[in-house]
Design an enzyme around this catalytic site. Sequence first.
Site, PDB file in Angstrom:
ATOM      1  CE  LYS A 182      -2.812   3.278   1.651  1.00 19.56           C
ATOM      2  NZ  LYS A 182      -1.987   4.409   1.173  1.00 19.56           N
ATOM      3  CD  GLU A 258      12.030   0.519  10.657  1.00 18.98           C
ATOM      4  OE1 GLU A 258      12.737   1.405  11.176  1.00 18.98           O
ATOM      5  OE2 GLU A 258      12.172  -0.684  10.890  1.00 18.98           O
ATOM      6  CB  CYS A 293      12.701   9.026   8.588  1.00 21.24           C
ATOM      7  SG  CYS A 293      13.961   7.983   7.855  1.00 21.24           S
ATOM      8  CD  GLU A 392       8.905  13.175  11.797  1.00 18.31           C
ATOM      9  OE1 GLU A 392       7.769  12.675  11.877  1.00 18.31           O
ATOM     10  OE2 GLU A 392       9.880  12.558  11.334  1.00 18.31           O
TER      11      GLU A 392
HETATM   12  P1  NAD Z   1       1.616   8.505   7.485  1.00 20.88           P
HETATM   13  O1  NAD Z   1       1.670   7.691   8.722  1.00 20.88           O
HETATM   14  O2  NAD Z   1       0.607   9.572   7.381  1.00 20.88           O
HETATM   15  O3  NAD Z   1       1.362   7.551   6.218  1.00 20.88           O
HETATM   16  C1  NAD Z   1       2.192   6.446   5.949  1.00 20.88           C
HETATM   17  C2  NAD Z   1       1.372   5.404   5.221  1.00 20.88           C
HETATM   18  O4  NAD Z   1       0.354   4.939   6.097  1.00 20.88           O
HETATM   19  C3  NAD Z   1       0.662   5.911   3.972  1.00 20.88           C
HETATM   20  O5  NAD Z   1       0.665   4.916   2.987  1.00 20.88           O
HETATM   21  C4  NAD Z   1      -0.742   6.152   4.468  1.00 20.88           C
HETATM   22  O6  NAD Z   1      -1.720   6.081   3.451  1.00 20.88           O
HETATM   23  C5  NAD Z   1      -0.902   5.017   5.456  1.00 20.88           C
HETATM   24  N1  NAD Z   1      -1.933   5.239   6.470  1.00 20.88           N
HETATM   25  C6  NAD Z   1      -2.373   6.421   6.976  1.00 20.88           C
HETATM   26  N2  NAD Z   1      -3.361   6.204   7.867  1.00 20.88           N
HETATM   27  C7  NAD Z   1      -3.541   4.863   7.942  1.00 20.88           C
HETATM   28  C8  NAD Z   1      -4.402   4.024   8.690  1.00 20.88           C
HETATM   29  N3  NAD Z   1      -5.324   4.517   9.542  1.00 20.88           N
HETATM   30  N4  NAD Z   1      -4.289   2.684   8.531  1.00 20.88           N
HETATM   31  C9  NAD Z   1      -3.371   2.155   7.682  1.00 20.88           C
HETATM   32  N5  NAD Z   1      -2.561   2.909   6.928  1.00 20.88           N
HETATM   33  C10 NAD Z   1      -2.630   4.247   7.059  1.00 20.88           C
HETATM   34  O7  NAD Z   1       3.072   9.049   7.251  1.00 20.88           O
HETATM   35  P2  NAD Z   1       3.602   9.948   6.031  1.00 20.88           P
HETATM   36  O8  NAD Z   1       3.144  11.338   6.267  1.00 20.88           O
HETATM   37  O9  NAD Z   1       3.282   9.301   4.736  1.00 20.88           O
HETATM   38  O10 NAD Z   1       5.168   9.806   6.223  1.00 20.88           O
HETATM   39  C11 NAD Z   1       5.903  10.648   7.016  1.00 20.88           C
HETATM   40  C12 NAD Z   1       6.308   9.958   8.290  1.00 20.88           C
HETATM   41  O11 NAD Z   1       7.075   8.786   7.990  1.00 20.88           O
HETATM   42  C13 NAD Z   1       7.217  10.824   9.132  1.00 20.88           C
HETATM   43  O12 NAD Z   1       6.850  10.706  10.483  1.00 20.88           O
HETATM   44  C14 NAD Z   1       8.592  10.220   8.898  1.00 20.88           C
HETATM   45  O13 NAD Z   1       9.533  10.484   9.892  1.00 20.88           O
HETATM   46  C15 NAD Z   1       8.260   8.777   8.786  1.00 20.88           C
HETATM   47  N6  NAD Z   1       9.354   8.039   8.120  1.00 20.88           N
HETATM   48  C16 NAD Z   1      10.106   7.150   8.861  1.00 20.88           C
HETATM   49  C17 NAD Z   1      11.176   6.457   8.253  1.00 20.88           C
HETATM   50  C18 NAD Z   1      11.998   5.460   9.031  1.00 20.88           C
HETATM   51  O14 NAD Z   1      12.755   4.691   8.417  1.00 20.88           O
HETATM   52  N7  NAD Z   1      11.918   5.411  10.346  1.00 20.88           N
HETATM   53  C19 NAD Z   1      11.456   6.679   6.901  1.00 20.88           C
HETATM   54  C20 NAD Z   1      10.677   7.607   6.198  1.00 20.88           C
HETATM   55  C21 NAD Z   1       9.614   8.264   6.818  1.00 20.88           C
END
Ligand code: NAD
Length: 488
Positions: A182, A258, A293, A392
């Site tokens: 997804k 992550e 991240c 963040e």
């Molecule tokens: P997000 O949590 O909003 O979305 C991530 C994914 O989860 C997307 O595909 C989204 O559609 C899905 N999602 C959202 N709500 C959901 C739900 N209720 N159920 C299931 N899936 C759902 O995050 P984002 O804004 O896309 O990404 C940014 C975040 O990711 C930041 O916090 C960043 O630090 C983190 N990040 C972490 C790493 C790491 O390796 N630790 C790497 C990159 C990004």
Amino acid sequence: MDELRSAPVAPQKLLVDGTWESASGAPLDVLSPIDGRKLTTIESAGPDDVARACGAARRAFDDGRWSRMAPAARKKVLHAIADRIEAEAAALTVLGVRDNGTEFNMALKAEAGSAAGTFRYYAEALDKMYGEIAPTAPDVLGLVHREPVGVVGAIVPWNFPLMIGAWKLAPALAAGNSVVLKPAETASLSLLRLAEICMECGLPDGVLNVVTGPGAMTGEALALSMDVDMLVFTGSGATGRRLLEYAARSNLKRVYLELGGKSPNVIFADAPDLEKAAKVSAMGIFRNSGQVCVAGSRLLVEQSIHDEFVQLLAKEAGKLRVGDPLNLDTHIGAINSEAQLMGNLGFVDDARKQGNTIALGGNRMLDDTGGYYMEPTIVTDVAPDHRIAQEEVFGPVLAVTAFDSDDDAVRIANSTDYGLAAGVWTGNLSRAHRMVRDIRAGVVHVNTYGGSDNTVPLGGVKQSGNGHDKSLHAFDKYFDLKTAWMQL
Ligand code: NAD
């Protein structure tokens, strides 16, 4: 480049059981952050669509078309995928940049380059994973088998979709699992093309399925599915929490998270080269507009060099050209979405209200393009408990705090809920080792910021997550252990 940047992008479909399908709901518009214009549409998968994808993955796993294929044959397919990613690197990267806004120069390496390397790494590893014979009593044979876990649900974010997608897909597939992927709503296109490449390279139907759509609908249905044995996730802590709940409400699937960071980059007065530290630290926060991240989003500077270092840093930040991510002389591209840009500006407003100083930037820019751009922003006079030091932003915003001693630096570095990454700049070897020991983070960079490769794990401690991507450590989680206890 001109041809690639203006090539029409066909409306996208879901990949279910080897077939490109429409979803039951209305498609979603994909807007390019470069100019705010509509690029194409993606499908919006509802619970029934997701159930079909998970069912297909389950069947593919259970009948062994991939899970019981000889490792050498699986390896061939994964190498072929890596070859194709390399051959199509420019086209894949441009497609991804039009979707998510990352500067091309960086994306070419970090997206297509890294994804190809990851598929190769796990292709090479997969036929070197042995089971064990346990040192049992002589009249018993204890065998420990490694088996693929089953159906893996992979949910990934919009920053670096290909790189992070490959971090999940490559080891999951290499171990013999089936996957339902997804992607994020605002960065699905390059992963959909990657899925097509996987099919073209001989991955059997149903082994990789892709469902696009809103997280709260498509992602939730995937995370609740009884057909999914394991979730691997990269994204925000808020979503990570929900996934743990979905697992508890469904089949107790294991969940690897992550998550985000608020990573401290600590500059001591004895750093070997302050100019280099300023240059690398500027990129450590501002590359990909801070949508990284591990971004070094908190700068902790020893009091005696605070003013000098902030000046050096502002000078370096001022040299960075923000603009169209597909222009090769651009250093910093676009913010992924208007909503994300507005959130970033909200953090800056709150910082002003909290009495912080906006020492550089702070504003939206290039409005006339219709795209989403923001100035590299430096906020000073930040106390460790201020919002800008605790939460963040995930944007080009750096919070600067002064410290007085080693203990003070460690205390401030560890004063958030996060523990993803850190940096330390010092010429004192003992101090460097003490900082690596005392700062709670998954990675501590010393006299650099942000470097990594496939040989080392990436993962967080505290509320930055509970798993790792990359390296053989990450590979382990895609296997179950099964014991055979045989009386001789
Ligand atoms: P997000 O949590 O909003 O979305 C991530 C994914 O989860 C997307 O595909 C989204 O559609 C899905 N999602 C959202 N709500 C959901 C739900 N209720 N159920 C299931 N899936 C759902 O995050 P984002 O804004 O896309 O990404 C940014 C975040 O990711 C930041 O916090 C960043 O630090 C983190 N990040 C972490 C790493 C790491 O390796 N630790 C790497 C990159 C990004």
